[in-house]
Write a protein that holds these residues in place. Structure first.
Motif, PDB file in Angstrom:
ATOM      1  N   LEU A   1       7.745  15.623 -11.588  1.00 50.04           N
ATOM      2  CA  LEU A   1       8.542  16.673 -11.769  1.00 50.04           C
ATOM      3  C   LEU A   1      10.131  16.238 -12.890  1.00 50.04           C
ATOM      4  CD1 LEU A   1       8.824  17.451  -7.591  1.00 50.04           C
ATOM      5  CD2 LEU A   1       8.649  18.529 -10.319  1.00 50.04           C
ATOM      6  N   GLY A   2      10.307  14.868 -12.733  1.00 51.45           N
ATOM      7  CA  GLY A   2      11.406  14.490 -13.597  1.00 51.45           C
ATOM      8  C   GLY A   2      12.079  14.562 -13.215  1.00 51.45           C
ATOM      9  N   ASP A   3      13.623  14.790 -13.739  1.00 48.01           N
ATOM     10  CA  ASP A   3      15.153  14.561 -12.908  1.00 48.01           C
ATOM     11  C   ASP A   3      15.156  15.851 -11.725  1.00 48.01           C
ATOM     12  OD1 ASP A   3      15.805  12.906 -15.204  1.00 48.01           O
ATOM     13  OD2 ASP A   3      16.799  14.726 -16.540  1.00 48.01           O
ATOM     14  N   GLU A   4      13.941  16.543 -11.994  1.00 51.78           N
ATOM     15  CA  GLU A   4      13.556  17.976 -10.992  1.00 51.78           C
ATOM     16  C   GLU A   4      13.497  16.696  -9.512  1.00 51.78           C
ATOM     17  OE1 GLU A   4      14.579  21.410 -11.033  1.00 51.78           O
ATOM     18  OE2 GLU A   4      15.592  20.579 -12.950  1.00 51.78           O
TER      19      GLU A   4
ATOM     20  N   ASP B   1      -1.153  21.395 -10.231  1.00 49.11           N
ATOM     21  CA  ASP B   1      -0.365  22.688  -9.881  1.00 49.11           C
ATOM     22  C   ASP B   1       0.131  22.538  -9.020  1.00 49.11           C
ATOM     23  OD1 ASP B   1      -2.958  23.169 -10.763  1.00 49.11           O
ATOM     24  OD2 ASP B   1      -4.330  23.472  -9.467  1.00 49.11           O
ATOM     25  N   ILE B   2       0.694  21.877  -8.088  1.00 50.19           N
ATOM     26  CA  ILE B   2       1.310  21.529  -7.036  1.00 50.19           C
ATOM     27  C   ILE B   2       2.773  22.120  -8.049  1.00 50.19           C
ATOM     28  CG2 ILE B   2       2.623  20.257  -5.444  1.00 50.19           C
ATOM     29  CD1 ILE B   2      -0.197  19.470  -4.790  1.00 50.19           C
ATOM     30  N   ILE B   3       2.841  20.397  -9.251  1.00 46.65           N
ATOM     31  CA  ILE B   3       4.179  20.763  -9.765  1.00 46.65           C
ATOM     32  C   ILE B   3       4.686  21.687 -10.587  1.00 46.65           C
ATOM     33  CG2 ILE B   3       4.840  20.033 -12.172  1.00 46.65           C
ATOM     34  CD1 ILE B   3       3.394  17.547 -11.601  1.00 46.65           C
ATOM     35  N   ALA B   4       3.304  23.106 -10.879  1.00 41.99           N
ATOM     36  CA  ALA B   4       4.161  23.980 -12.050  1.00 41.99           C
ATOM     37  C   ALA B   4       4.539  24.736 -10.688  1.00 41.99           C
ATOM     38  CB  ALA B   4       2.031  24.441 -12.420  1.00 41.99           C
ATOM     39  N   ASP B   5       3.375  24.875  -9.246  1.00 44.56           N
ATOM     40  CA  ASP B   5       4.517  25.679  -8.280  1.00 44.56           C
ATOM     41  C   ASP B   5       5.798  25.895  -7.735  1.00 44.56           C
ATOM     42  OD1 ASP B   5       1.679  26.469  -8.395  1.00 44.56           O
ATOM     43  OD2 ASP B   5       1.181  26.257  -6.926  1.00 44.56           O
ATOM     44  N   LEU B   6       6.233  23.846  -7.821  1.00 46.18           N
ATOM     45  CA  LEU B   6       7.531  23.931  -7.048  1.00 46.18           C
ATOM     46  C   LEU B   6       8.472  23.429  -8.526  1.00 46.18           C
ATOM     47  CD1 LEU B   6       6.829  19.825  -5.928  1.00 46.18           C
ATOM     48  CD2 LEU B   6       7.554  21.750  -4.826  1.00 46.18           C
ATOM     49  N   LYS B   7       8.122  23.358  -9.825  1.00 48.46           N
ATOM     50  CA  LYS B   7       8.958  24.020 -10.961  1.00 48.46           C
ATOM     51  C   LYS B   7       9.812  25.463 -10.507  1.00 48.46           C
ATOM     52  CE  LYS B   7       8.447  20.185 -13.734  1.00 48.46           C
ATOM     53  NZ  LYS B   7       7.971  19.849 -15.340  1.00 48.46           N
ATOM     54  N   GLU B   8       8.422  26.384 -10.167  1.00 49.85           N
ATOM     55  CA  GLU B   8       9.111  27.918 -10.176  1.00 49.85           C
ATOM     56  C   GLU B   8       9.815  27.668  -9.224  1.00 49.85           C
ATOM     57  OE1 GLU B   8       5.464  30.171  -9.317  1.00 49.85           O
ATOM     58  OE2 GLU B   8       5.263  29.822 -11.754  1.00 49.85           O
ATOM     59  N   ARG B   9      10.182  27.470  -8.265  1.00 47.81           N
ATOM     60  CA  ARG B   9      10.699  27.538  -7.202  1.00 47.81           C
ATOM     61  C   ARG B   9      11.779  26.051  -7.059  1.00 47.81           C
ATOM     62  NH1 ARG B   9       7.515  29.253  -2.654  1.00 47.81           N
ATOM     63  NH2 ARG B   9       5.881  29.383  -2.946  1.00 47.81           N
ATOM     64  N   ILE B  10      12.590  25.435  -7.533  1.00 49.74           N
ATOM     65  CA  ILE B  10      13.301  24.468  -7.259  1.00 49.74           C
ATOM     66  C   ILE B  10      14.137  24.676  -8.159  1.00 49.74           C
ATOM     67  CG2 ILE B  10      12.281  22.917  -5.729  1.00 49.74           C
ATOM     68  CD1 ILE B  10      11.917  21.375  -8.063  1.00 49.74           C
TER      69      ILE B  10
END
Length: 200
Positions: A94-97, A191-200
């Motif tokens: 997620l890096g900075d996110e 897959d989890i990272i991709a889902d999270l980046k769409e949300r946060i």
């Protein structure tokens, strides 16, 4: 005044148009209500437990951050360490996110998983993971809130003669502690990272 055949047809068409308009309005309201209901969380994270530093933590302490929550136990031979390794990979990816997300590990084996045991265990995966434990009653109440399943299984070859069966999903809760999503055991970190980046 008697209506002509044409007038009767016109009035009938006006009636049909009115009926269709009312039906469309009602359907639109129904769809709107249904969409709104589907967007609402089905349940909320609710807990008051002790973290691996000995501090009492509740879901309110993480308000404003997304929560990645996994239930497991430190003597778990495979599912728990694998999932926590995935969580660590997610946080790195997620890096900075990652600052917007708090990963949490809640034990379902409070008899063995004291704050001291969790303090040795969770940092092995990621320094940001918070380990939570409590009394058996607190863990049982928490499991009913989420809800998850767990049970003690007698096994002579396991440490202390027993192991634990439990739900292996990784749960995501939004910034107001509402359930947002879950991933089954084995879901790749990508897959989890991709889902999270769409949300946060």
């Amino acid at each position: 005044m008697r209506l002509t055949g044409l007038q009767k047809i016109l009035w009938a068409l006006v009636g049909v148009a009115a009926f269709v308009s009312i039906w469309l309005l009602l359907w639109s309201d129904y769809r709107s209500d249904r969409t709104r209901a589907e967007d609402e969380p089905t349940f909320f994270a609710d807990f008051e437990l002790t973290d691996h530093r000995g501090m009492v933590q509740t879901d309110e302490d993480f308000a404003g951050r997304w929560m990645l929550i996994f239930f497991g136990f430190t003597n778990c031979p495979d599912i728990c360490p694998t999932t926590l390794s995935e969580v660590a990979a997610v946080m790195e990816g997620l890096g900075d996110e990652a600052a917007k997300v708090r990963p949490i590990f809640i034990t379902i084996d409070p008899e063995r998983d004291t704050p001291a045991a969790l303090a040795e265990y969770v940092p092995l995966f990621d320094a940001e993971i918070i380990g939570l434990t409590g009394t058996p009653e607190q863990i049982a109440a928490t499991s009913e809130t989420f809800p998850i399943f767990y049970e003690r299984i007698e096994e002579s070859t396991a440490p202390d003669g027993y192991t634990m069966g439990h739900t292996s999903h990784l749960f995501l809760f939004d910034t107001q502690a509402g359930f947002a999503d879950s991933w089954p055991y084995g879901t790749p970190a990508e897959d989890i990272i991709a889902d999270l980046k769409e949300r946060i």
